[in-house]
Design a protein around this motif. Structure first.
Motif, short mmCIF file in Angstrom:
data_model
loop_
_atom_site.label_atom_id
_atom_site.label_comp_id
_atom_site.label_asym_id
_atom_site.label_seq_id
_atom_site.Cartn_x
_atom_site.Cartn_y
_atom_site.Cartn_z
N THR A 70 0.84 -1.19 0.00
CA THR A 70 0.00 0.00 0.00
C THR A 70 0.88 1.25 0.00
OG1 THR A 70 -0.11 0.09 2.42
CG2 THR A 70 -1.76 -1.25 1.30
N ASN A 71 0.27 2.40 -0.23
CA ASN A 71 1.02 3.66 -0.23
C ASN A 71 1.68 3.90 1.13
OD1 ASN A 71 0.32 4.18 -2.87
ND2 ASN A 71 -1.47 5.43 -2.33
N GLY A 75 8.61 2.68 1.01
CA GLY A 75 9.81 3.14 1.71
C GLY A 75 10.04 2.46 3.04
N GLN A 76 9.15 1.55 3.42
CA GLN A 76 9.28 0.81 4.68
C GLN A 76 9.21 -0.68 4.37
OE1 GLN A 76 7.01 2.66 8.06
NE2 GLN A 76 6.04 3.84 6.42
N ASN A 77 10.33 -1.21 3.88
CA ASN A 77 10.35 -2.61 3.43
C ASN A 77 10.03 -3.59 4.54
OD1 ASN A 77 11.05 -1.63 0.94
ND2 ASN A 77 13.24 -2.09 1.13
#
Length: 399
Positions: A70-71, A75-77
């Motif tokens: 999701t959006n 950036g937060q794997n």
């Protein structure tokens, strides 16, 4: 004396039996039995279509599962990785027969094709336990020190190259045999460390859309070129008996997981069919109850219309139990005839359905299930018990 007595009794009883009432009662029981038996047989057939080995599709039993991106996760794997608690929960689900991790490379991978193919690309490797791989090849092994890496490619990748990239770039299309014969230059690196290998394609997978290498190579390469720690998996693979199980589809949706939707697309269809079968069975049970009520009223009307005659027979010495047995002998053959007719009709429909489905490579038994026949017998026994109780009740009431 006895034959004349039974003939007299038969005439007395038949005067109370109206043809219209008899047809209505028999028709209600027949329709109820047919609907109930069809529902039971349809449930059995549907299970055969899903689980029979002749209808099985092995590739559909293996599902690769990952979290929906999701959006908020961009950036937060770490949010796309499975936690130990989530892995344990997925492993213990009733639809999970086998479970495996998909391990990704922690290093950079490049591949170059030899000769005039002018093919060079960054790529990635993944590994899964051998039991989940649909390609069987003696070359699928690797030990430290080997310079050749066996690789399994997804069939879709070769199709994309042949019918997309090759045609657009005026490059030659290549067959699976040619790809297997061509060695590839594989370079793996991390920072200043780099090492070259020869990659050899040993098979093509329809089950897993990834560039697969043996687990032994992945563990060695991650240990040498990786970050020195094992990350949590972001993709897992499970083996499930029934990919169309609505429980599986509901679980994935509730947890925010996703998989190849084409493999579970029949879950909604299965749920709809199960609902329809259940509704048919429910209406069959309702009609059966009404049929029992109609037969009960029918018997009551027959006995009420012959009330004076029956009272006279009892006064002359006829035992009420004798009258009860005679009445039941009049109705039992009717029950049996209705049951046999319902079974024959369902058997004919089963044979017809089996023939039609076989044309489309879907196989069910041409014979009715044992459960269907047992259900018919159970209904007849129930009808017999209910009507025997009613006959005894009404005869005793007027005698």
């Amino acid at each position: 004396m006895m034959p004349s007595f039974y003939q007299l009794l038969k005439k007395i009883i038949q005067t109370g039996i109206g043809k219209s009432r008899l047809i209505m009662a028999a028709g209600g029981l027949g329709i109820a039995m047919i609907l109930l038996l069809i529902a039971i047989q349809a449930h059995t057939d549907f299970d055969q279509l899903l689980h029979n080995q002749r209808n099985a599709n092995e590739s559909a039993d293996f599902l690769i599962i990952n979290k929906k991106i999701t959006n908020a996760m961009m950036g937060q794997n770490a949010k796309s990785e499975f936690t130990p608690a989530e892995i344990t929960d997925l492993q213990k689900q009733p639809f999970t027969e086998a479970f495996g991790f998909i391990t990704s490379n922690q290093y950079k991978v490049t591949a170059a094709a030899p000769g005039d193919l002018h093919f060079y690309t960054d790529m990635f490797f993944e590994s899964v336990p051998d039991s989940f791989i649909d390609v069987k090849n003696d070359e699928w092994k690797w030990t430290p020190g080997d310079n050749t890496i066996p690789i399994i490619l997804p069939n879709d990748f070769l199709n994309l190259y042949n019918f997309g990239f090759a045609l657009s770039q005026d490059l030659p299309q290549i067959s699976q045999e040619t790809v297997k014969a061509l060695p590839m230059k594989i370079t793996i690196s991390q920072g200043l460390m780099a090492e070259e290998f020869t990659g050899r394609i040993v098979g093509f997978s329809d089950r897993i859309s990834s560039f697969l290498v043996p687990v032994s190579f992945m563990d060695w390469a991650n240990g040498k070129f990786g970050a020195g720690q094992t990350p949590s998996p972001s993709r897992v693979i499970i083996k499930t008996k029934d990919p169309s199980n609505p429980l599986l589809s509901r679980y994935l949706e509730e947890k925010g997981y996703t998989t190849n939707q084409d493999k579970i697309k029949y879950s909604k269809t299965k749920l709809i069919v199960q609902t329809i079968v259940s509704v048919i069975g429910f209406f069959g049970l309702i009609l059966l109850v009404f049929a029992l009520l109609v037969f009960s009223m029918f018997i009551q009307l027959v006995i009420a219309s012959c009330k004076k005659e029956i009272q006279l027979l009892v006064t002359l010495g006829t035992a009420p139990r004798q009258l009860q047995r005679y009445l039941m002998r009049q109705f039992v053959p009717l029950y049996i005839a209705i049951g046999i007719a319902a079974l024959l009709l369902v058997a004919a429909l089963q044979w017809w359905a089996s023939t039609k489905l076989a044309v489309h490579d879907m196989f069910i038994s041409p014979w009715i299930a044992v459960g269907t026949a047992c259900a018919a017998l159970l209904v007849l026994v129930l009808v017999y018990i209910v009507n025997r109780v009613n006959v005894r009740k009404y005869i005793n009431a007027i005698s």
